[in-house]
Write a protein that holds these residues in place. Structure first.
Motif, PDB file in Angstrom:
ATOM      1  N   THR A 104      10.624  15.810   7.306  1.00 29.98           N
ATOM      2  CA  THR A 104      10.624  14.520   7.985  1.00 29.98           C
ATOM      3  C   THR A 104       9.268  13.835   7.829  1.00 29.98           C
ATOM      4  O   THR A 104       8.233  14.484   7.754  1.00 29.98           O
ATOM      5  CB  THR A 104      10.932  14.696   9.482  1.00 29.98           C
ATOM      6  OG1 THR A 104       9.933  15.536  10.063  1.00 29.98           O
ATOM      7  CG2 THR A 104      12.298  15.329   9.689  1.00 29.98           C
ATOM      8  N   ALA A 105       9.305  12.501   7.802  1.00 24.69           N
ATOM      9  CA  ALA A 105       8.086  11.706   7.703  1.00 24.69           C
ATOM     10  C   ALA A 105       7.932  10.876   8.970  1.00 24.69           C
ATOM     11  O   ALA A 105       8.893  10.647   9.702  1.00 24.69           O
ATOM     12  CB  ALA A 105       8.159  10.799   6.478  1.00 24.69           C
ATOM     13  N   ASP A 106       6.713  10.413   9.215  1.00 25.60           N
ATOM     14  CA  ASP A 106       6.441   9.610  10.413  1.00 25.60           C
ATOM     15  C   ASP A 106       7.264   8.334  10.445  1.00 25.60           C
ATOM     16  O   ASP A 106       7.637   7.844  11.509  1.00 25.60           O
ATOM     17  CB  ASP A 106       4.951   9.243  10.486  1.00 25.60           C
ATOM     18  CG  ASP A 106       4.090  10.472  10.755  1.00 25.60           C
ATOM     19  OD1 ASP A 106       4.609  11.460  11.317  1.00 25.60           O
ATOM     20  OD2 ASP A 106       2.896  10.434  10.401  1.00 25.60           O
ATOM     21  N   ASP A 107       7.562   7.784   9.266  1.00 24.91           N
ATOM     22  CA  ASP A 107       8.316   6.524   9.216  1.00 24.91           C
ATOM     23  C   ASP A 107       9.820   6.737   9.363  1.00 24.91           C
ATOM     24  O   ASP A 107      10.600   5.812   9.219  1.00 24.91           O
ATOM     25  CB  ASP A 107       8.011   5.765   7.928  1.00 24.91           C
ATOM     26  CG  ASP A 107       8.487   6.491   6.675  1.00 24.91           C
ATOM     27  OD1 ASP A 107       9.093   7.590   6.782  1.00 24.91           O
ATOM     28  OD2 ASP A 107       8.260   5.957   5.582  1.00 24.91           O
ATOM     29  N   GLY A 108      10.234   7.972   9.642  1.00 19.56           N
ATOM     30  CA  GLY A 108      11.647   8.271   9.845  1.00 19.56           C
ATOM     31  C   GLY A 108      12.359   8.760   8.601  1.00 19.56           C
ATOM     32  O   GLY A 108      13.501   9.173   8.677  1.00 19.56           O
ATOM     33  N   GLY A 109      11.691   8.715   7.460  1.00 18.54           N
ATOM     34  CA  GLY A 109      12.304   9.192   6.229  1.00 18.54           C
ATOM     35  C   GLY A 109      12.512  10.692   6.250  1.00 18.54           C
ATOM     36  O   GLY A 109      11.771  11.425   6.891  1.00 18.54           O
ATOM     37  N   MET A 136      19.812  23.993   9.816  1.00 17.05           N
ATOM     38  CA  MET A 136      18.830  23.596   8.826  1.00 17.05           C
ATOM     39  C   MET A 136      17.470  23.471   9.524  1.00 17.05           C
ATOM     40  O   MET A 136      17.358  22.840  10.558  1.00 17.05           O
ATOM     41  CB  MET A 136      19.227  22.254   8.201  1.00 17.05           C
ATOM     42  CG  MET A 136      18.222  21.760   7.192  1.00 17.05           C
ATOM     43  SD  MET A 136      18.568  20.148   6.453  1.00 17.05           S
ATOM     44  CE  MET A 136      20.208  20.332   5.845  1.00 17.05           C
ATOM     45  N   ARG A 137      16.495  24.093   8.929  1.00 15.58           N
ATOM     46  CA  ARG A 137      15.140  24.017   9.469  1.00 15.58           C
ATOM     47  C   ARG A 137      14.553  22.634   9.183  1.00 15.58           C
ATOM     48  O   ARG A 137      14.782  22.063   8.133  1.00 15.58           O
ATOM     49  CB  ARG A 137      14.270  25.098   8.814  1.00 15.58           C
ATOM     50  CG  ARG A 137      12.866  25.086   9.316  1.00 15.58           C
ATOM     51  CD  ARG A 137      11.935  26.165   8.846  1.00 15.58           C
ATOM     52  NE  ARG A 137      12.268  26.975   7.709  1.00 15.58           N
ATOM     53  CZ  ARG A 137      11.373  27.729   7.079  1.00 15.58           C
ATOM     54  NH1 ARG A 137      10.132  27.767   7.459  1.00 15.58           N
ATOM     55  NH2 ARG A 137      11.741  28.454   6.049  1.00 15.58           N
ATOM     56  N   ARG A 138      13.792  22.091  10.155  1.00 15.28           N
ATOM     57  CA  ARG A 138      13.137  20.798   9.984  1.00 15.28           C
ATOM     58  C   ARG A 138      11.626  21.009  10.065  1.00 15.28           C
ATOM     59  O   ARG A 138      11.153  21.688  10.967  1.00 15.28           O
ATOM     60  CB  ARG A 138      13.573  19.810  11.065  1.00 15.28           C
ATOM     61  CG  ARG A 138      15.044  19.457  10.989  1.00 15.28           C
ATOM     62  CD  ARG A 138      15.457  18.530  12.117  1.00 15.28           C
ATOM     63  NE  ARG A 138      14.984  17.168  11.935  1.00 15.28           N
ATOM     64  CZ  ARG A 138      15.611  16.235  11.240  1.00 15.28           C
ATOM     65  NH1 ARG A 138      16.753  16.527  10.638  1.00 15.28           N
ATOM     66  NH2 ARG A 138      15.139  15.024  11.143  1.00 15.28           N
ATOM     67  N   VAL A 139      10.893  20.408   9.130  1.00 15.00           N
ATOM     68  CA  VAL A 139       9.434  20.464   9.156  1.00 15.00           C
ATOM     69  C   VAL A 139       8.894  19.068   8.872  1.00 15.00           C
ATOM     70  O   VAL A 139       9.539  18.264   8.208  1.00 15.00           O
ATOM     71  CB  VAL A 139       8.858  21.475   8.126  1.00 15.00           C
ATOM     72  CG1 VAL A 139       9.315  22.885   8.430  1.00 15.00           C
ATOM     73  CG2 VAL A 139       9.235  21.095   6.713  1.00 15.00           C
ATOM     74  N   SER A 140       7.705  18.796   9.384  1.00 17.78           N
ATOM     75  CA  SER A 140       7.077  17.502   9.110  1.00 17.78           C
ATOM     76  C   SER A 140       6.532  17.498   7.688  1.00 17.78           C
ATOM     77  O   SER A 140       6.322  18.555   7.081  1.00 17.78           O
ATOM     78  CB  SER A 140       5.934  17.250  10.099  1.00 17.78           C
ATOM     79  OG  SER A 140       4.862  18.147   9.839  1.00 17.78           O
TER      80      SER A 140
END
Length: 100
Positions: free
Chosen positions: A29-34, A1-5
């Motif tokens: 992904t989010a900065d707060d870990g979400g 699975m590709r991950r992007v901010s």
């Protein structure tokens, strides 16, 4: 699975939506870990668009009664297939029409 901010997803949303419609799953992904996941709709058909077509979504079109009925049936199927959120609740008339 590709991950992007989340900021990258915002900049490349159109591209990511097309990839998801083609079947790819993307973790955002989010900065707060979400983390959120973008992927093909569960009820998508072969073209990745589900039951709706652009013709169904254009406001102001004149449709035949048969087209309107088919659109209504598709909407009701989609609504029935969704999982309700929250707890069931009996609303009072005052709560429904409160003018707060």
């Amino acid at each position: 699975m590709r991950r992007v901010s989340d900021s990258e997803a915002q900049d490349r949303l159109h591209e990511l939506v097309r990839a998801a419609a083609a079947g790819e799953r993307i973790a955002i992904t989010a900065d707060d870990g979400g983390v959120a996941e973008l992927g093909p709709a569960a009820d998508a058909d072969a073209d990745g668009r589900g039951d709706d077509t652009a013709e169904d979504l254009r406001p102001g079109d004149q449709k035949t009664p048969e087209e309107r009925q088919r659109a209504k049936e598709r909407l009701m199927r989609r609504l029935r297939s969704q999982t309700p959120t929250g707890k069931p609740r009996d609303w009072t008339r005052d709560e429904l029409y409160d003018d707060d």
